[in-house]
Design a protein around this motif. Structure first.
Motif, PDB file in Angstrom:
ATOM      1  N   VAL A  72       0.693  -1.124   0.097  1.00  0.00           N
ATOM      2  CA  VAL A  72       0.035  -0.099  -0.004  1.00  0.00           C
ATOM      3  C   VAL A  72       0.803   1.313  -0.002  1.00  0.00           C
ATOM      4  CG1 VAL A  72      -1.768   1.440   1.430  1.00  0.00           C
ATOM      5  CG2 VAL A  72      -1.949  -1.334   1.036  1.00  0.00           C
ATOM      6  N   VAL A  73       0.583   2.351  -0.988  1.00  0.00           N
ATOM      7  CA  VAL A  73       0.955   3.528  -1.048  1.00  0.00           C
ATOM      8  C   VAL A  73      -0.034   4.440  -0.621  1.00  0.00           C
ATOM      9  CG1 VAL A  73       2.189   5.410  -2.024  1.00  0.00           C
ATOM     10  CG2 VAL A  73       3.062   3.052  -2.405  1.00  0.00           C
ATOM     11  N   ALA A  74       0.081   5.327   0.410  1.00  0.00           N
ATOM     12  CA  ALA A  74      -1.056   6.490   0.759  1.00  0.00           C
ATOM     13  C   ALA A  74      -0.885   7.469  -0.479  1.00  0.00           C
ATOM     14  CB  ALA A  74      -0.753   7.379   1.880  1.00  0.00           C
ATOM     15  N   CYS A  75      -2.058   7.139  -1.505  1.00  0.00           N
ATOM     16  CA  CYS A  75      -2.211   8.041  -2.596  1.00  0.00           C
ATOM     17  C   CYS A  75      -2.270   9.833  -2.412  1.00  0.00           C
ATOM     18  CB  CYS A  75      -3.209   7.762  -3.445  1.00  0.00           C
ATOM     19  SG  CYS A  75      -4.937   7.552  -2.818  1.00  0.00           S
ATOM     20  N   ASP A  76      -2.665  10.014  -1.046  1.00  0.00           N
ATOM     21  CA  ASP A  76      -2.933  11.500  -0.660  1.00  0.00           C
ATOM     22  C   ASP A  76      -1.744  11.983   0.062  1.00  0.00           C
ATOM     23  OD1 ASP A  76      -3.397   9.672   1.377  1.00  0.00           O
ATOM     24  OD2 ASP A  76      -4.978  10.822   2.203  1.00  0.00           O
ATOM     25  N   ALA A  77      -0.549  11.159   0.013  1.00  0.00           N
ATOM     26  CA  ALA A  77       0.702  11.695   0.728  1.00  0.00           C
ATOM     27  C   ALA A  77       1.232  12.559  -0.511  1.00  0.00           C
ATOM     28  CB  ALA A  77       1.573  10.495   0.805  1.00  0.00           C
ATOM     29  N   PRO A  78       1.955  13.554  -0.074  1.00  0.00           N
ATOM     30  CA  PRO A  78       2.654  14.431  -0.894  1.00  0.00           C
ATOM     31  C   PRO A  78       3.600  14.113  -1.833  1.00  0.00           C
ATOM     32  CG  PRO A  78       2.564  15.534   1.197  1.00  0.00           C
ATOM     33  CD  PRO A  78       2.255  14.000   1.406  1.00  0.00           C
ATOM     34  N   ASP A  79       4.220  12.818  -1.657  1.00  0.00           N
ATOM     35  CA  ASP A  79       5.238  12.259  -2.200  1.00  0.00           C
ATOM     36  C   ASP A  79       4.747  10.923  -2.825  1.00  0.00           C
ATOM     37  OD1 ASP A  79       5.323  11.178   0.254  1.00  0.00           O
ATOM     38  OD2 ASP A  79       7.578  10.764   0.241  1.00  0.00           O
ATOM     39  N   ALA A  80       3.587  10.576  -2.860  1.00  0.00           N
ATOM     40  CA  ALA A  80       2.969   9.353  -3.202  1.00  0.00           C
ATOM     41  C   ALA A  80       3.952   8.800  -4.557  1.00  0.00           C
ATOM     42  CB  ALA A  80       1.486   9.465  -3.584  1.00  0.00           C
ATOM     43  N   THR A  81       3.824   9.577  -5.508  1.00  0.00           N
ATOM     44  CA  THR A  81       4.405   9.115  -6.859  1.00  0.00           C
ATOM     45  C   THR A  81       5.784   8.731  -6.703  1.00  0.00           C
ATOM     46  OG1 THR A  81       3.034  10.627  -8.241  1.00  0.00           O
ATOM     47  CG2 THR A  81       5.042   9.693  -9.250  1.00  0.00           C
ATOM     48  N   ARG A  82       6.587   9.498  -5.701  1.00  0.00           N
ATOM     49  CA  ARG A  82       7.981   8.960  -5.450  1.00  0.00           C
ATOM     50  C   ARG A  82       8.199   7.672  -4.699  1.00  0.00           C
ATOM     51  NH1 ARG A  82      11.288   8.643  -1.632  1.00  0.00           N
ATOM     52  NH2 ARG A  82       9.684   9.709  -0.130  1.00  0.00           N
ATOM     53  N   GLN A  83       7.006   7.484  -3.901  1.00  0.00           N
ATOM     54  CA  GLN A  83       6.882   6.220  -3.152  1.00  0.00           C
ATOM     55  C   GLN A  83       6.782   5.166  -3.978  1.00  0.00           C
ATOM     56  OE1 GLN A  83       4.837   6.110   0.850  1.00  0.00           O
ATOM     57  NE2 GLN A  83       4.783   8.357   0.821  1.00  0.00           N
ATOM     58  N   VAL A  84       5.844   5.282  -4.870  1.00  0.00           N
ATOM     59  CA  VAL A  84       5.498   4.170  -5.788  1.00  0.00           C
ATOM     60  C   VAL A  84       6.732   3.693  -6.530  1.00  0.00           C
ATOM     61  CG1 VAL A  84       4.180   3.643  -8.038  1.00  0.00           C
ATOM     62  CG2 VAL A  84       2.970   4.936  -6.093  1.00  0.00           C
ATOM     63  N   VAL A  85       7.479   4.695  -7.122  1.00  0.00           N
ATOM     64  CA  VAL A  85       8.554   4.433  -7.988  1.00  0.00           C
ATOM     65  C   VAL A  85       9.941   3.597  -7.002  1.00  0.00           C
ATOM     66  CG1 VAL A  85      10.582   5.264  -9.149  1.00  0.00           C
ATOM     67  CG2 VAL A  85       8.291   6.253  -9.610  1.00  0.00           C
ATOM     68  N   ALA A  86       9.773   4.257  -6.026  1.00  0.00           N
ATOM     69  CA  ALA A  86      10.727   3.580  -4.933  1.00  0.00           C
ATOM     70  C   ALA A  86      10.497   2.205  -4.508  1.00  0.00           C
ATOM     71  CB  ALA A  86      11.239   4.254  -3.720  1.00  0.00           C
ATOM     72  N   LEU A  87       9.177   1.859  -4.384  1.00  0.00           N
ATOM     73  CA  LEU A  87       8.851   0.785  -3.937  1.00  0.00           C
ATOM     74  C   LEU A  87       8.929  -0.376  -5.147  1.00  0.00           C
ATOM     75  CD1 LEU A  87       7.434  -1.184  -2.039  1.00  0.00           C
ATOM     76  CD2 LEU A  87       5.209  -0.275  -2.746  1.00  0.00           C
ATOM     77  N   ALA A  88       8.587   0.205  -6.459  1.00  0.00           N
ATOM     78  CA  ALA A  88       8.476  -0.751  -7.436  1.00  0.00           C
ATOM     79  C   ALA A  88       9.784  -1.177  -7.992  1.00  0.00           C
ATOM     80  CB  ALA A  88       7.975   0.147  -8.803  1.00  0.00           C
ATOM     81  N   GLN A  89      10.989  -0.361  -7.803  1.00  0.00           N
ATOM     82  CA  GLN A  89      12.431  -0.442  -8.068  1.00  0.00           C
ATOM     83  C   GLN A  89      12.645  -1.779  -7.182  1.00  0.00           C
ATOM     84  OE1 GLN A  89      13.601   3.587  -7.692  1.00  0.00           O
ATOM     85  NE2 GLN A  89      14.041   3.698  -9.967  1.00  0.00           N
ATOM     86  N   ARG A  90      12.256  -1.575  -5.529  1.00  0.00           N
ATOM     87  CA  ARG A  90      12.868  -2.545  -4.863  1.00  0.00           C
ATOM     88  C   ARG A  90      12.208  -3.829  -4.961  1.00  0.00           C
ATOM     89  NH1 ARG A  90      11.341   0.338  -0.709  1.00  0.00           N
ATOM     90  NH2 ARG A  90       9.253  -0.762   0.133  1.00  0.00           N
ATOM     91  N   LEU A  91      10.938  -3.766  -5.428  1.00  0.00           N
ATOM     92  CA  LEU A  91      10.087  -5.131  -5.666  1.00  0.00           C
ATOM     93  C   LEU A  91      10.617  -5.857  -6.800  1.00  0.00           C
ATOM     94  CD1 LEU A  91       6.585  -3.937  -4.956  1.00  0.00           C
ATOM     95  CD2 LEU A  91       7.795  -5.483  -3.605  1.00  0.00           C
TER      96      LEU A  91
END
Length: 316
Positions: A292-311
């Motif tokens: 889960v990534v909180a889509c209402d977080a200011p850095d949500a897009t950055r979190q998605v990218v970092a998580l995808a790279q890790r996965l």
């Protein structure tokens, strides 16, 4: 084990398109759309379809593949998606399945229960009955024949009440008897994919975005688009394409007046979209293995990218 493909899911207006474009800048992806509305040609404004410029940034698949007069099923999606996953991987790229049609994701991972095909005549009949009696009355009818399904549906959930009664009237079987485990609250994690789920911590944030986006669609010409679709002559309100959120409300508004009341249409379209988002989140929360990534977080897009790279670098 490194997943064979990556998934980004979430409710409508959660920011899936922005996340997808951000991922395209960092990973060698091709996008497989998991959206039952984007398959239709000529339905652009009300589906928030990725623009030509966005599709130029990264290849998109399963967009604009059929006419709105045609049918597209979850079973066909599975066949198409499985073929595309193999083709994309063969090109040395990463398949990214992105969208909000949760039934398509579920069908890909768990398979589908056998269901009677859609029956346009019965749907039209149910629409007529709903106009005369209201959906709560049809919900009461459903309660008498399929109490298990009626118990999990709100009296105003027109789409699902209609489908349940359609199945009953066409086959004599209840939809609950055919959905063996489809709504199970615990689903096993597919070994071959990683799922990133965009979910709001503040539901009000999502509701505001939904309302603003629907107004933007109206500003961009949604009513004119639906008016043009009606003028084709081969479409009607019972088709799956015209039952998409936004299109259904605009079609009904044009049935009543050639110049629909804008504020009333905003209220109806936004309410239907909020109901859709609630159902999407319910499906997602039944997948405890999601990331889960909180889509209402200011850095949500950055979190998605970092998580995808890790996965995608997982080694077991």
């Amino acid at each position: 084990m490194i997943p064979r493909y990556l998934c980004v899911a979430g409710p409508t207006a959660a920011g899936k398109t922005a996340a997808t474009l951000a991922l395209a800048r960092e990973l060698p992806i091709e996008v497989v759309s998991v959206d039952s509305a984007l398959v239709y040609r000529g339905m652009d404004t009300g589906t928030a379809k990725p623009s030509a410029a966005e599709r130029h940034v990264v290849p998109h698949h399963l967009i604009d593949i059929i006419e709105p007069s045609a049918a597209y099923s979850a079973a066909r999606f599975v066949r198409d998606a499985e073929a595309l996953i193999e083709q994309i991987r063969a090109r040395g790229r990463l398949p990214l399945l992105a969208g909000g049609t949760m039934l398509y994701f579920k069908a890909l991972w768990d398979g589908l229960d056998a269901m009677p095909p859609a029956d346009a005549a019965i749907r039209s009949q149910l629409d007529a009955e709903a106009r005369e009696r209201g959906w709560p009355a049809l919900h009461t009818e459903l309660l008498a024949v399929d109490p298990a399904t009626a118990a999990r549906l709100a009296p105003g959930d027109a789409q699902r009440i209609q489908r349940a009664l359609e199945v009953w009237r066409s086959s004599g079987q209840t939809i609950s008897s055919l959905q063996s485990g489809r709504f199970s609250s615990v689903r096993s994690a597919p070994e071959e994919c990683a799922l990133i789920s965009l979910e709001p911590t503040d539901r009000g944030w999502l509701h505001e975005r939904i309302g603003a986006r629907f107004e933007q669609m109206l500003d961009a010409g949604l009513v004119d688009e639906v008016r043009s679709l009606r003028a084709r002559g081969d479409l009607h309100a019972g088709l799956a394409s015209m039952r998409c959120v936004g299109y259904r409300q605009a079609w009904q508004a044009l049935d009543e007046s050639d110049t629909p009341d804008r504020q009333r249409l905003i209220e109806l379209g936004s309410a239907a979209t909020r109901q859709l988002a609630k159902r999407q989140l319910t499906w997602l929360r039944g997948m405890p293995w999601r990331h889960v990534v909180a889509c209402d977080a200011p850095d949500a897009t950055r979190q998605v990218v970092a998580l995808a790279q890790r996965l995608m670098k997982a080694d077991g």
